[in-house]
Motif scaffolding. Sequence first.
Motif, PDB file in Angstrom:
ATOM      1  N   LEU A  59      19.870  13.307  70.718  1.00 52.28           N
ATOM      2  CA  LEU A  59      20.760  12.343  70.079  1.00 52.28           C
ATOM      3  C   LEU A  59      21.391  11.422  71.119  1.00 52.28           C
ATOM      4  O   LEU A  59      21.449  10.195  70.930  1.00 52.28           O
ATOM      5  N   VAL A  60      21.844  11.977  72.228  1.00 51.50           N
ATOM      6  CA  VAL A  60      22.439  11.156  73.280  1.00 51.50           C
ATOM      7  C   VAL A  60      21.398  10.217  73.870  1.00 51.50           C
ATOM      8  O   VAL A  60      21.689   9.043  74.165  1.00 51.50           O
ATOM      9  N   ARG A  61      20.168  10.688  74.046  1.00 50.97           N
ATOM     10  CA  ARG A  61      19.111   9.821  74.568  1.00 50.97           C
ATOM     11  C   ARG A  61      18.826   8.664  73.615  1.00 50.97           C
ATOM     12  O   ARG A  61      18.612   7.523  74.048  1.00 50.97           O
ATOM     13  N   PHE A  62      18.854   8.940  72.306  1.00 57.02           N
ATOM     14  CA  PHE A  62      18.644   7.867  71.332  1.00 57.02           C
ATOM     15  C   PHE A  62      19.763   6.830  71.411  1.00 57.02           C
ATOM     16  O   PHE A  62      19.517   5.626  71.346  1.00 57.02           O
ATOM     17  N   ARG A  66      19.916   2.389  72.790  1.00 58.90           N
ATOM     18  CA  ARG A  66      20.418   1.213  72.070  1.00 58.90           C
ATOM     19  C   ARG A  66      21.777   0.737  72.579  1.00 58.90           C
ATOM     20  O   ARG A  66      22.075  -0.454  72.558  1.00 58.90           O
ATOM     21  N   ILE A  67      22.627   1.670  73.028  1.00 59.88           N
ATOM     22  CA  ILE A  67      23.996   1.350  73.413  1.00 59.88           C
ATOM     23  C   ILE A  67      24.081   1.245  74.941  1.00 59.88           C
ATOM     24  O   ILE A  67      23.818   2.215  75.657  1.00 59.88           O
ATOM     25  N   ILE A  72      31.102   4.260  75.328  1.00 61.52           N
ATOM     26  CA  ILE A  72      30.824   4.676  73.944  1.00 61.52           C
ATOM     27  C   ILE A  72      29.992   5.965  73.931  1.00 61.52           C
ATOM     28  O   ILE A  72      30.278   6.902  73.179  1.00 61.52           O
ATOM     29  N   VAL A  73      28.973   6.026  74.785  1.00 61.26           N
ATOM     30  CA  VAL A  73      28.130   7.224  74.845  1.00 61.26           C
ATOM     31  C   VAL A  73      28.964   8.420  75.292  1.00 61.26           C
ATOM     32  O   VAL A  73      28.795   9.540  74.782  1.00 61.26           O
ATOM     33  N   ARG A  74      29.881   8.201  76.228  1.00 57.33           N
ATOM     34  CA  ARG A  74      30.730   9.298  76.697  1.00 57.33           C
ATOM     35  C   ARG A  74      31.642   9.801  75.587  1.00 57.33           C
ATOM     36  O   ARG A  74      31.862  11.013  75.435  1.00 57.33           O
ATOM     37  N   LEU A  75      32.170   8.891  74.778  1.00 56.11           N
ATOM     38  CA  LEU A  75      32.991   9.302  73.643  1.00 56.11           C
ATOM     39  C   LEU A  75      32.200  10.154  72.656  1.00 56.11           C
ATOM     40  O   LEU A  75      32.700  11.145  72.117  1.00 56.11           O
ATOM     41  N   VAL A  76      30.948   9.766  72.399  1.00 57.97           N
ATOM     42  CA  VAL A  76      30.109  10.550  71.482  1.00 57.97           C
ATOM     43  C   VAL A  76      29.838  11.929  72.066  1.00 57.97           C
ATOM     44  O   VAL A  76      29.860  12.933  71.348  1.00 57.97           O
ATOM     45  N   ARG A  77      29.582  11.993  73.379  1.00 60.34           N
ATOM     46  CA  ARG A  77      29.379  13.301  74.018  1.00 60.34           C
ATOM     47  C   ARG A  77      30.606  14.193  73.809  1.00 60.34           C
ATOM     48  O   ARG A  77      30.485  15.388  73.507  1.00 60.34           O
ATOM     49  N   LEU A 106      26.698   9.072  60.453  1.00 61.57           N
ATOM     50  CA  LEU A 106      26.068   7.989  61.207  1.00 61.57           C
ATOM     51  C   LEU A 106      25.170   8.551  62.301  1.00 61.57           C
ATOM     52  O   LEU A 106      24.033   8.087  62.496  1.00 61.57           O
ATOM     53  N   LEU A 107      25.660   9.558  63.032  1.00 60.10           N
ATOM     54  CA  LEU A 107      24.847  10.139  64.097  1.00 60.10           C
ATOM     55  C   LEU A 107      23.580  10.778  63.544  1.00 60.10           C
ATOM     56  O   LEU A 107      22.515  10.701  64.155  1.00 60.10           O
ATOM     57  N   ALA A 108      23.684  11.404  62.368  1.00 59.00           N
ATOM     58  CA  ALA A 108      22.494  11.979  61.735  1.00 59.00           C
ATOM     59  C   ALA A 108      21.504  10.885  61.344  1.00 59.00           C
ATOM     60  O   ALA A 108      20.287  11.048  61.491  1.00 59.00           O
TER      61      ALA A 108
END
Length: 329
Positions: A59-62, A66-67, A72-77, A106-108
């Motif tokens: 999921l993080v790689r996806f 795009r991002i 933003i990626v760190r927040l999702v982690r 959204l992540l799904a």
Amino acid sequence: MLNAIYEEDFLGFSYGFRPGRGQHDALDALSVAICETRVNWILDADIRSFFDGLSQAWLVRFLEHRIGDERIVRLVRKWLKAGVLEDGQWSVSETGTPQGAVASPLLANVYLHYVFDLWAEQWRRREATGNVILVRYADDIVAGFEHEADARRFWDAMRMRFEQFGLELHGDKTRLLEFGRHAATRRRRRGLGRPETFAFLGFTFICGKSLRGAFLLLRRTRSDRMRATLQDIKDQLRERMHAPIPEQGRWLGRVVAGFFAYYAVPTNSAALERFHSGVTDLWRRALKARSQRARMTWERINKLADEWLPAPRILHPWPNQRFAVKHPR
């Protein structure tokens, strides 16, 4: 912000948890596709424990694909590692998305966009020898095929595709069935019974006939969903047994109206009548249980039902009518 970005990327056959799209949009799209496209086989796919089993690493790689903003990626982690608090117990999982988190849908969708949607669209263009239709609502996937060989090749390829990304098709719930406008005739020629049915978003899809004998796609409320709703109403009525009748009537009216708001689609009149009758009978039993001297006749309960419960009637237009308005060609 992620919603705005990915809305530009998500494909048309993805309907779950997207702005301006709902369950009835997915139901309309599937109904129109079955009725107006050469579809003879339906693959009803079920992903085993999708929200608990998706790979957080993938999921993080996806997202990184795009991002570009690492913040933003760190927040999702952090979101994925935050864990879940249930019954006072805190737990963190290396797989899946936090249940109940506002970002989880959204992540799904992002996960299945890369794992399924883009791949399936490419397979449809490059590998299929006939028509292919696709409808996905979150992790509920229905695919239709003109040729059985295409359906079986797609099934095998999808199974292998999912295994690469930590997902698994449910062996007992995923099935291929002959379905469509010619299914009944073809099965009759082979000495087989009526076409099988499949379920999608609370409805059972059935190959039926109109009064003129033409093919008619029937959508009926799933019997298990109706039984569960009636059981919940029964339990609630037991708790509200001694409330005044107007208070009970107003509450039941809201419950029935909510049920009809979703299930009152064309060809589902019989199920609406059964639900209305079931609620009326449960109310009569609850009122009779108030006292041994209670005299709740059917005549009286029917008057109460007429006064407080919405009458069963179709509220939604035919799928092709609404689909034509939302997706003009």
